[in-house]
Write a protein that holds these residues in place. Structure first.
Motif, PDB file in Angstrom:
ATOM      1  N   LEU A  49       0.818  -1.210   0.000  1.00  0.00           N
ATOM      2  CA  LEU A  49       0.000   0.000   0.000  1.00  0.00           C
ATOM      3  C   LEU A  49       0.850   1.257   0.000  1.00  0.00           C
ATOM      4  O   LEU A  49       0.473   2.271  -0.573  1.00  0.00           O
ATOM      5  N   GLU A  50       1.994   1.195   0.670  1.00  0.00           N
ATOM      6  CA  GLU A  50       2.855   2.359   0.779  1.00  0.00           C
ATOM      7  C   GLU A  50       4.224   1.903   1.253  1.00  0.00           C
ATOM      8  O   GLU A  50       4.353   0.888   1.936  1.00  0.00           O
ATOM      9  N   GLY A  51       5.249   2.640   0.895  1.00  0.00           N
ATOM     10  CA  GLY A  51       6.595   2.325   1.356  1.00  0.00           C
ATOM     11  C   GLY A  51       7.280   1.280   0.487  1.00  0.00           C
ATOM     12  O   GLY A  51       6.957   1.137  -0.685  1.00  0.00           O
ATOM     13  N   GLU A  52       8.195   0.564   1.101  1.00  0.00           N
ATOM     14  CA  GLU A  52       8.959  -0.457   0.384  1.00  0.00           C
ATOM     15  C   GLU A  52       8.868  -1.781   1.124  1.00  0.00           C
ATOM     16  O   GLU A  52       8.808  -1.809   2.343  1.00  0.00           O
TER      17      GLU A  52
END
Length: 107
Positions: A49-52
């Motif tokens: 959804l977000e980030g790595e």
């Protein structure tokens, strides 16, 4: 982190490097984990959804054990230490533990 009667959760993230060689590890470790009370809560390809996330082309699994002691007894057992050898070079994997603490807020 003190042991409590609360469940403990393990997030497993990885990528199988040699699919044809993973079965011996699964056959050796699976019954040991189940005897320790392992409950699978989810398993899939990760949806970021977000980030790595290091294994976006791999898998993520959420596991539940009844307590920290149950997980530690399984994880540090001689039988599981032998089983772990079967995954060396076969899977690139991380295990992360999360336990619900009875006090305090997550910051």
């Amino acid at each position: 982190m003190s042991d409590t009667a609360k469940p403990i959760y393990v997030v497993v993230s990885g990528r199988i490097l040699q699919p044809e060689k993973i079965a011996p590890y699964a056959e050796a470790s699976g019954p040991l984990a189940q005897a320790a009370g392992l409950e699978f809560l989810g398993h899939s390809k990760p949806i970021l959804l977000e980030g790595e996330w290091p294994y976006t082309d791999g898998m993520v699994t959420i596991e539940r054990f009844s307590s920290k002691a149950a997980l530690e007894n399984f994880w540090h057992s001689d039988a599981y230490q032998e089983a772990k050898k079967l995954r060396e070079g076969v899977v690139d994997i991380d295990f992360i533990v999360a336990v619900e603490e009875p006090e305090g807020d997550i910051v």
